[in-house]
Scaffold this motif. Structure first.
Motif, PDB file in Angstrom:
ATOM      1  N   VAL A 183      48.660  10.606  18.722  1.00 30.35           N
ATOM      2  CA  VAL A 183      48.575  11.472  17.545  1.00 30.35           C
ATOM      3  C   VAL A 183      49.129  12.824  18.002  1.00 30.35           C
ATOM      4  CG1 VAL A 183      46.970  12.671  16.001  1.00 30.35           C
ATOM      5  CG2 VAL A 183      46.782  10.206  16.349  1.00 30.35           C
ATOM      6  N   THR A 184      50.334  13.133  17.511  1.00 33.14           N
ATOM      7  CA  THR A 184      51.184  14.126  18.153  1.00 33.14           C
ATOM      8  C   THR A 184      50.848  15.594  17.888  1.00 33.14           C
ATOM      9  OG1 THR A 184      52.667  13.689  16.305  1.00 33.14           O
ATOM     10  CG2 THR A 184      53.206  12.644  18.409  1.00 33.14           C
ATOM     11  N   GLY A 185      50.232  15.894  16.719  1.00 32.73           N
ATOM     12  CA  GLY A 185      50.004  17.299  16.393  1.00 32.73           C
ATOM     13  C   GLY A 185      48.724  17.522  15.602  1.00 32.73           C
ATOM     14  N   ALA A 218      66.312  24.230  18.402  1.00 33.72           N
ATOM     15  CA  ALA A 218      66.233  23.869  16.989  1.00 33.72           C
ATOM     16  C   ALA A 218      64.889  23.186  16.825  1.00 33.72           C
ATOM     17  CB  ALA A 218      67.336  22.884  16.644  1.00 33.72           C
ATOM     18  N   SER A 219      64.304  23.266  15.627  1.00 31.71           N
ATOM     19  CA  SER A 219      62.982  22.661  15.511  1.00 31.71           C
ATOM     20  C   SER A 219      62.571  22.365  14.081  1.00 31.71           C
ATOM     21  CB  SER A 219      61.943  23.594  16.144  1.00 31.71           C
ATOM     22  OG  SER A 219      60.663  23.018  16.092  1.00 31.71           O
ATOM     23  N   THR A 220      61.764  21.305  13.934  1.00 34.52           N
ATOM     24  CA  THR A 220      61.074  21.069  12.673  1.00 34.52           C
ATOM     25  C   THR A 220      59.721  21.789  12.692  1.00 34.52           C
ATOM     26  OG1 THR A 220      60.159  19.018  13.561  1.00 34.52           O
ATOM     27  CG2 THR A 220      62.195  18.827  12.280  1.00 34.52           C
ATOM     28  N   GLY A 221      59.477  22.599  13.696  1.00 39.26           N
ATOM     29  CA  GLY A 221      58.286  23.458  13.716  1.00 39.26           C
ATOM     30  C   GLY A 221      57.534  23.488  15.023  1.00 39.26           C
ATOM     31  N   ASN A 222      57.143  22.330  15.531  1.00 41.68           N
ATOM     32  CA  ASN A 222      56.299  22.323  16.729  1.00 41.68           C
ATOM     33  C   ASN A 222      57.022  22.779  17.989  1.00 41.68           C
ATOM     34  OD1 ASN A 222      53.746  21.575  15.779  1.00 41.68           O
ATOM     35  ND2 ASN A 222      54.424  19.452  15.537  1.00 41.68           N
ATOM     36  N   THR A 223      58.260  22.351  18.148  1.00 39.51           N
ATOM     37  CA  THR A 223      59.018  22.792  19.326  1.00 39.51           C
ATOM     38  C   THR A 223      59.174  24.312  19.306  1.00 39.51           C
ATOM     39  OG1 THR A 223      60.207  20.701  19.465  1.00 39.51           O
ATOM     40  CG2 THR A 223      61.224  22.569  20.558  1.00 39.51           C
ATOM     41  N   VAL A 263      58.219   8.725  15.535  1.00 44.33           N
ATOM     42  CA  VAL A 263      59.554   8.977  16.095  1.00 44.33           C
ATOM     43  C   VAL A 263      60.351   9.911  15.184  1.00 44.33           C
ATOM     44  CG1 VAL A 263      61.770   7.917  16.688  1.00 44.33           C
ATOM     45  CG2 VAL A 263      59.641   6.767  17.312  1.00 44.33           C
ATOM     46  N   GLY A 264      60.875  10.980  15.786  1.00 43.17           N
ATOM     47  CA  GLY A 264      61.781  11.886  15.086  1.00 43.17           C
ATOM     48  C   GLY A 264      63.091  11.922  15.845  1.00 43.17           C
ATOM     49  N   ASN A 265      63.116  12.760  16.879  1.00 46.82           N
ATOM     50  CA  ASN A 265      64.280  12.824  17.770  1.00 46.82           C
ATOM     51  C   ASN A 265      64.251  11.715  18.821  1.00 46.82           C
ATOM     52  OD1 ASN A 265      66.490  14.528  17.649  1.00 46.82           O
ATOM     53  ND2 ASN A 265      65.284  16.330  18.181  1.00 46.82           N
ATOM     54  N   ALA A 266      63.166  10.971  18.871  1.00 44.45           N
ATOM     55  CA  ALA A 266      62.968   9.838  19.784  1.00 44.45           C
ATOM     56  C   ALA A 266      62.774  10.264  21.241  1.00 44.45           C
ATOM     57  CB  ALA A 266      64.100   8.813  19.663  1.00 44.45           C
ATOM     58  N   GLY A 267      62.474  11.531  21.462  1.00 52.23           N
ATOM     59  CA  GLY A 267      62.238  12.022  22.819  1.00 52.23           C
ATOM     60  C   GLY A 267      60.894  11.576  23.367  1.00 52.23           C
TER      61      GLY A 267
HETATM   62  N1  F0G Z   1      55.178  14.305  15.724  1.00 49.37           N
HETATM   63  C1  F0G Z   1      55.260  15.626  15.609  1.00 49.37           C
HETATM   64  C2  F0G Z   1      54.056  16.364  15.160  1.00 49.37           C
HETATM   65  C3  F0G Z   1      56.473  16.304  15.905  1.00 49.37           C
HETATM   66  O1  F0G Z   1      56.529  17.623  15.781  1.00 49.37           O
HETATM   67  C4  F0G Z   1      57.590  15.549  16.306  1.00 49.37           C
HETATM   68  C5  F0G Z   1      58.863  16.196  16.604  1.00 49.37           C
HETATM   69  C6  F0G Z   1      57.444  14.151  16.424  1.00 49.37           C
HETATM   70  C7  F0G Z   1      56.229  13.575  16.129  1.00 49.37           C
HETATM   71  C8  F0G Z   1      58.540  13.281  16.870  1.00 49.37           C
HETATM   72  O2  F0G Z   1      58.764  13.402  18.245  1.00 49.37           O
HETATM   73  O3  F0G Z   1      61.132  14.096  18.151  1.00 49.37           O
HETATM   74  O4  F0G Z   1      60.111  13.295  20.279  1.00 49.37           O
HETATM   75  O5  F0G Z   1      60.562  11.720  18.413  1.00 49.37           O
HETATM   76  N2  F0G Z   1      59.077  17.416  16.409  1.00 49.37           N
HETATM   77  C9  F0G Z   1      60.288  18.146  16.845  1.00 49.37           C
HETATM   78  C10 F0G Z   1      60.126  19.625  16.612  1.00 49.37           C
HETATM   79  C11 F0G Z   1      61.553  17.578  16.350  1.00 49.37           C
HETATM   80  O6  F0G Z   1      61.135  20.332  16.439  1.00 49.37           O
HETATM   81  O7  F0G Z   1      59.010  20.106  16.629  1.00 49.37           O
HETATM   82  P1  F0G Z   1      60.227  13.105  18.818  1.00 49.37           P
END
Ligand code: F0G
Length: 362
Positions: free
Chosen positions: A317-319, A84-89, A187-191
């Motif tokens: 900076v995650t993405g 499942a994903s909000t896009g990046n996964t 933080v999204g899923n907190a992984g």
């Molecule tokens: N930043 C970005 C760009 C993300 O895509 C996500 C999570 C987070 C932060 C949060 O990271 O979930 O480990 O706390 N994206 C997931 C996805 C849920 O499906 O791409 P997290």
């Protein structure tokens, strides 16, 4: 250079659950830059660095976990993976599945993921379904499918994902020459929050660093279950990547917060947009919106007087900003930025740029 980067599994094989029998599925992820951010240091009084995870092969930190999850899936004989994903996964799973020669199915919330991410998953031939629900609904379905059908789950509930992602913290320590005092992260899923804490903890326990940084995690105000203390049924935020109401790694992240004297905060969408502008226009780092939440968090905590002068701060900076470039086209008033059009004429271009001729020029 001392050696060419070989991807996180080969670089950190002694700290990951892999053996000579593990087929390494890699796109060369990791080894991302740690960038000094003097503009943020000036604004906060701290010594601030950005760990720019947009530089991974599919443009987000997910690749660190996905190289592990797909490699282990193949080791176990999986022929199909699901997430499942909000896009990046989904983008990452799709790309690594192609490399591994397995199929990927991805479930995304309908109409709620950025175009760049949707394009990636489709380009990499994933079977992509838009579910008429939110991310949390998608994850419930993916979990159930993986329990009852021959598909291997590669969401971060799969422990291999968090293991791979902890390498981000290893790199920070190696790049800085020490662990920072604070680590800020969306933080999204907190992984990822959980993963960085684990990486820092392992290095501290091995004596490679002398501390575990205080882990400061930030959710969007409309999707802030970790701050509220209960799941949010209908999460909302313009930062679609972190539009999650019931984080899968909730318990692990709470332990990480307690262990590190950490913090969870909520950031308004307006503040996320503002931090996104600061990152682009003052630091030179182009990020997607969710990725600016950690920066917004630092600005807020510093303004609250919670960050000592001179403290070393790292922000993940995650993405990458190219995932979702539309936000850069909005001007400060919320309208659409319209670049000026000019004729093929030097004088007109000079005038439009407000240039005055240098002395002696005609
Ligand atoms: N930043 C970005 C760009 C993300 O895509 C996500 C999570 C987070 C932060 C949060 O990271 O979930 O480990 O706390 N994206 C997931 C996805 C849920 O499906 O791409 P997290």
């Amino acid at each position: 250079m001392t050696h060419l980067w070989r991807g996180v599994i080969r670089e950190y094989s002694d700290r990951l659950n892999v053996t000579d029998a593990t087929p390494v599925v890699t796109l060369g992820e990791g080894g991302t830059p740690l960038i000094a951010a003097p503009a943020l240091s000036r604004r906060t009084g701290a010594n601030v660095f950005i760990k720019y995870e947009g530089m991974n092969p599919t443009g987000s930190f997910k690749d660190r976990g996905m190289t592990m999850a797909i490699s282990k899936a193949v080791e176990h004989g999986a022929q199909a993976v699901i997430c499942a994903s909000t896009g990046n996964t989904s983008a990452s799973a799709a790309a690594y599945a192609v490399q591994a020669g397995v199929t990927a199915a991805v479930l995304v919330p309908e109409g709620k993921i950025a175009l760049g991410k949707l394009s990636q998953a489709l380009a990499h031939n994933a079977s992509l379904l838009q579910v008429q629900g939110n991310f949390d609904d998608c994850l419930d379905i993916a979990r159930e499918l993986s329990a009852n059908y021959p598909v291997h789950l590669v969401n971060s509930v799969n422990p291999d994902r968090i293991e791979g992602q902890k390498t981000g913290a290893f790199e920070v320590v190696e790049q800085l020459g020490k662990a920072p005092d604070f680590h800020f992260i969306p933080v999204g899923n907190a992984g990822n929050y959980t993963a960085y804490h684990r990486g820092y903890k392992e290095f501290a326990e091995s004596g490679i660093s002398d501390r575990v940084p205080r882990m400061f995690g930030f959710q969007a105000e409309g999707s802030a279950p970790m701050v509220l203390g209960y799941p949010v049924k209908d999460p909302e935020t313009i930062a679609s990547a972190i539009r999650i109401g019931n984080p899968a790694s909730w318990e692990l992240a709470l332990s990480a917060r307690d262990d590190s004297k950490g913090y969870f905060g909520a950031i308004s969408d307006a503040k996320i947009l503002e931090a996104h502008r600061v990152l682009s226009a003052e630091v030179g780092v182009f990020a997607e919106l969710a990725s600016a939440a950690g920066v917004a968090g630092l600005l807020e905590r510093a303004a609250a007087g919670e960050i000592p002068n001179g403290a070393t701060v790292v922000i993940t900076v995650t993405g990458h900003g190219l995932k979702d470039p539309q936000w850069a086209l909005r001007n400060e008033e919320g309208g659409e930025a319209q670049p000026t059009v000019v004729a093929v004429d030097v004088a007109e271009v000079a005038a439009a740029l407000k240039l005055v001729p240098t002395q002696g020029a005609e």
